[in-house]
Design an enzyme around this catalytic site. Structure first.
Site, short mmCIF file in Angstrom:
data_model
loop_
_atom_site.label_atom_id
_atom_site.label_comp_id
_atom_site.label_asym_id
_atom_site.label_seq_id
_atom_site.Cartn_x
_atom_site.Cartn_y
_atom_site.Cartn_z
N LYS A 58 0.83 -1.23 0.00
CA LYS A 58 0.00 0.00 0.00
C LYS A 58 0.85 1.26 0.00
O LYS A 58 0.42 2.29 -0.50
CB LYS A 58 -0.98 0.03 1.17
CG LYS A 58 -0.37 -0.18 2.53
CD LYS A 58 -0.47 -1.61 2.91
CE LYS A 58 0.40 -1.94 4.08
NZ LYS A 58 -0.07 -3.07 4.84
N VAL A 83 -5.38 -3.02 0.94
CA VAL A 83 -6.33 -2.46 1.93
C VAL A 83 -7.18 -3.58 2.50
O VAL A 83 -7.76 -4.38 1.76
CB VAL A 83 -7.27 -1.41 1.28
CG1 VAL A 83 -8.24 -0.85 2.31
CG2 VAL A 83 -6.48 -0.29 0.62
N GLY A 99 3.06 -11.32 12.63
CA GLY A 99 3.24 -10.91 11.22
C GLY A 99 2.24 -9.87 10.76
O GLY A 99 2.12 -9.62 9.56
N GLU A 119 3.94 -3.75 10.15
CA GLU A 119 4.89 -3.41 9.09
C GLU A 119 6.31 -3.59 9.62
O GLU A 119 6.52 -3.66 10.84
CB GLU A 119 4.70 -1.95 8.67
CG GLU A 119 3.34 -1.65 8.06
CD GLU A 119 3.03 -2.51 6.85
OE1 GLU A 119 3.79 -2.48 5.88
OE2 GLU A 119 2.01 -3.22 6.87
N ASP A 150 -0.01 3.90 8.08
CA ASP A 150 -0.50 2.80 7.25
C ASP A 150 -2.00 2.99 6.96
O ASP A 150 -2.46 2.82 5.83
CB ASP A 150 -0.24 1.47 7.98
CG ASP A 150 -0.77 0.28 7.21
OD1 ASP A 150 -0.13 -0.11 6.22
OD2 ASP A 150 -1.84 -0.25 7.59
N LYS A 195 -3.97 3.60 3.27
CA LYS A 195 -5.14 2.83 2.83
C LYS A 195 -6.32 3.75 2.57
O LYS A 195 -7.09 3.54 1.63
CB LYS A 195 -5.48 1.77 3.89
CG LYS A 195 -4.42 0.68 3.98
CD LYS A 195 -4.55 -0.13 5.26
CE LYS A 195 -3.58 -1.30 5.29
NZ LYS A 195 -3.48 -1.93 6.62
N GLY A 233 -2.34 -10.61 8.32
CA GLY A 233 -1.97 -12.00 8.60
C GLY A 233 -1.67 -12.75 7.31
O GLY A 233 -2.12 -12.38 6.23
P1 NAP Z 1 7.89 -9.22 5.28
O1 NAP Z 1 7.46 -10.37 6.10
O2 NAP Z 1 8.82 -8.23 5.85
O3 NAP Z 1 8.57 -9.85 3.94
C1 NAP Z 1 9.16 -9.05 2.97
C2 NAP Z 1 9.86 -9.96 1.96
O4 NAP Z 1 10.32 -9.20 0.88
C3 NAP Z 1 11.07 -10.71 2.51
O5 NAP Z 1 11.12 -11.97 1.95
C4 NAP Z 1 12.26 -9.87 2.03
O6 NAP Z 1 13.42 -10.62 1.77
C5 NAP Z 1 11.73 -9.34 0.72
N1 NAP Z 1 12.26 -8.03 0.38
C6 NAP Z 1 12.16 -6.88 1.11
N2 NAP Z 1 12.73 -5.87 0.46
C7 NAP Z 1 13.21 -6.38 -0.70
C8 NAP Z 1 13.93 -5.84 -1.79
N3 NAP Z 1 14.24 -4.53 -1.85
N4 NAP Z 1 14.25 -6.65 -2.82
C9 NAP Z 1 13.93 -7.95 -2.77
N5 NAP Z 1 13.26 -8.54 -1.77
C10 NAP Z 1 12.91 -7.76 -0.74
O7 NAP Z 1 6.64 -8.43 4.72
P2 NAP Z 1 5.13 -8.94 4.62
O8 NAP Z 1 4.47 -8.84 5.95
O9 NAP Z 1 5.08 -10.22 3.87
O10 NAP Z 1 4.48 -7.76 3.75
C11 NAP Z 1 4.73 -7.69 2.38
C12 NAP Z 1 3.84 -6.58 1.78
O11 NAP Z 1 2.48 -6.90 2.00
C13 NAP Z 1 4.05 -5.21 2.43
O12 NAP Z 1 3.87 -4.21 1.46
C14 NAP Z 1 2.93 -5.13 3.46
O13 NAP Z 1 2.56 -3.81 3.75
C15 NAP Z 1 1.83 -5.85 2.70
N6 NAP Z 1 0.80 -6.42 3.55
C16 NAP Z 1 1.16 -7.20 4.60
C17 NAP Z 1 0.17 -7.76 5.38
C18 NAP Z 1 0.49 -8.63 6.57
O14 NAP Z 1 -0.43 -9.01 7.30
N7 NAP Z 1 1.76 -8.97 6.80
C19 NAP Z 1 -1.17 -7.54 5.06
C20 NAP Z 1 -1.49 -6.74 3.95
C21 NAP Z 1 -0.48 -6.20 3.20
P3 NAP Z 1 14.21 -11.45 2.91
O15 NAP Z 1 13.27 -12.57 3.29
O16 NAP Z 1 15.43 -11.92 2.25
O17 NAP Z 1 14.42 -10.46 4.03
N1 HSE Z 2 0.55 -3.71 9.02
C1 HSE Z 2 -0.72 -3.83 8.41
C2 HSE Z 2 -1.80 -3.90 9.46
C3 HSE Z 2 -0.77 -5.07 7.55
O1 HSE Z 2 -1.46 -4.13 10.63
O2 HSE Z 2 -2.96 -3.70 9.12
C4 HSE Z 2 -2.04 -5.18 6.75
O3 HSE Z 2 -2.12 -4.16 5.78
#
Ligand code: NAP
Ligand code: HSE
Length: 406
Positions: free
Chosen positions: A103, A130, A184, A187, A198, A202, A299
């Site tokens: 986002k 979102v 997880g 951010e 955040d 959104k 999640g």
């Molecule tokens: P995360 O657990 O921190 O994972 C990020 C991944 O991307 C890791 O594998 C990391 O590599 C890789 N990475 C980071 N920067 C990079 C770069 N510059 N080049 C190549 N690889 C890179 O993040 P996440 O929670 O999965 O979230 C990912 C996205 O989804 C974010 O934009 C977040 O806002 C969004 N999101 C997350 C959730 C949630 O619940 N977690 C929900 C909705 C949206 P390494 O493993 O090698 O460190």
């Molecule tokens: N960090 C974000 C949250 C992940 O807690 O809502 C989902 O977008």
């Protein structure tokens, strides 16, 4: 075979692989094809992964994915704003469809990337950006041709909602945040969650789509939850209410108001029972009426599910090719926001107390923690008062009452 380049293998990326593996047979039956994650981009090749991967699938070189002509769809889940932007824009320029959950990058580059995807006749889909697992972007896009959207408001951050819910159960702020990080939800830098940034991203995405005009992220007023204390939670709960971080965009005569702030909701509110990492989004359209979207806002599996729904739309060709953004000139009227506020100030002397008492509808506490409920006032006047009296943001907390809405 449908070849995908997966950028990121953290919480969401791992969820994508897990669901694809679990649903492999069903997906082949539905698509008549094999969905193949051909390459996965990560930052740190040496990191231990708790998922089994085929040899050679992981890379830290984006060019390997960009230049692979078999890869027609990119799934970007890195969370990196500027590198993510580079990956997404270069992928679109190279003729690849893109799904992203990022986002921060959608909000910052919304107009530019939407325009690029439209010109290249490619899909740029971002359902997971979102509301985590809640389908809200796609339904909103479907409503736009038939409705003037009057209002979008919601609990849009799972981490904040998790912290507030656990604090109501008696847990302390830092402990609740730590669990949200372990689960997880948060951010990489949880400041973005707890300071409301955040939620603001959104809201900017939802508001821009809903009102079909420009709504710059940085203009949206934002207050997070980092200053809330157990004392505030207790005061609010004693009123039979609950506090939620809510993002709200309202269309009004001549423009719009947009704000992210803590809001006190009564038990009759549809937001009252939205707990833990859940999110909820309310949408009001002039023809459809009131709609409520509700579910897991963060999640691994809920978010990966949203990513995969976008992926399926691309595979099935069931995405819209029009640019979903409008070009209405919108006037930001947010400084006119009014309300009745709960306020608590730590470190206050008798003289300053008297100033605030003149705004009070009800004084709740005059001890070391001074708390009251204000009359219906202009929010800007309240914030100006804190500034003029030299009361620092860290020393007070305010939350708006939901019942008086104008
Ligand atoms: P995360 O657990 O921190 O994972 C990020 C991944 O991307 C890791 O594998 C990391 O590599 C890789 N990475 C980071 N920067 C990079 C770069 N510059 N080049 C190549 N690889 C890179 O993040 P996440 O929670 O999965 O979230 C990912 C996205 O989804 C974010 O934009 C977040 O806002 C969004 N999101 C997350 C959730 C949630 O619940 N977690 C929900 C909705 C949206 P390494 O493993 O090698 O460190
Ligand atoms: N960090 C974000 C949250 C992940 O807690 O809502 C989902 O977008």
């Amino acid at each position: 075979m449908i070849n995908i380049g997966l950028l990121g293998l953290g919480t969401v990326g791992t969820g994508v692989l897990k669901i694809l593996e679990k649903r492999k047979e069903e997906l082949i039956k539905i698509t008549g094809d094999d969905i193949n994650i051909k390459k996965i981009l990560v930052r740190d090749l040496a990191k231990k992964r708790d998922i089994e991967l085929e040899g050679g699938i992981i890379t830290d070189n984006f060019d390997e994915i960009l230049k692979d002509e078999d890869i027609t769809i990119i799934v970007e889940v890195t969370g990196d704003l500027e590198e993510g932007y580079k990956y997404v824009s270069e992928s679109l320029r190279a003729g690849k469809h893109v799904v992203t959950a990022n986002k921060a990058l959608v909000s910052k580059y919304f107009e530019e990337l939407s325009d690029l995807a439209h010109k290249k006749k490619l899909a740029l889909l971002y359902e997971a950006s979102v509301g985590g697992g809640i389908p809200v972007i796609k339904p909103l896009k479907e409503l736009i041709p038939f409705n003037d959207i009057k209002e979008v408001r919601g609990i849009l951050n799972g981490t904040c909602n998790y912290i507030l819910t656990r604090m109501e159960e008696g847990l302390d702020y830092a402990e609740a945040l730590k669990i949200a990080q372990e689960q997880g939800f948060a951010e990489a830098d949880p400041t973005d969650d707890v300071e409301g940034l955040d939620t603001r991203r959104k809201l900017r995405i939802l508001g821009t789509l809903a009102l079909q005009g420009q709504m710059p992220e940085e203009n949206i007023i934002v207050r997070g939850i980092s200053n809330i204390t157990a004392f505030d939670i207790s005061n609010i709960n004693k009123m039979g209410a609950s506090v939620k971080l809510i993002g709200e965009v309202k269309s009004c005569e001549g423009g719009y108001t947009a704000i992210v702030e803590p809001v006190i909701v009564e038990s009759s509110s549809p937001f009252y029972n939205v707990g833990y990492e859940e999110n909820a989004v309310f949408v009001k359209g002039d023809n459809v009426g009131d709609l409520m979207f509700y579910g897991n806002g963060a999640g691994m599996l809920p978010t990966a599910n949203a990513v995969l729904c976008d992926l399926m739309d691309i595979i099935a060709g069931s995405y819209r090719l029009n640019n979903p953004l409008g070009n209405k000139k919108l006037m930001d009227l947010s400084l006119a926001i009014k309300g009745s506020y709960y306020l608590r100030i730590s470190k206050i002397n008798g003289e300053l107390m008297d100033v605030f008492k003149s705004l009070a509808d009800k004084v709740l506490s005059t001890g070391a923690q001074f708390a009251l409920v204000t009359k219906h006032i202009l929010r800007k006047d309240l914030i100006d008062l804190f500034e003029n009296l030299g009361i620092e943001e860290k020393d007070y907390f305010i939350a708006k009452f939901d019942k008086i809405n104008t």
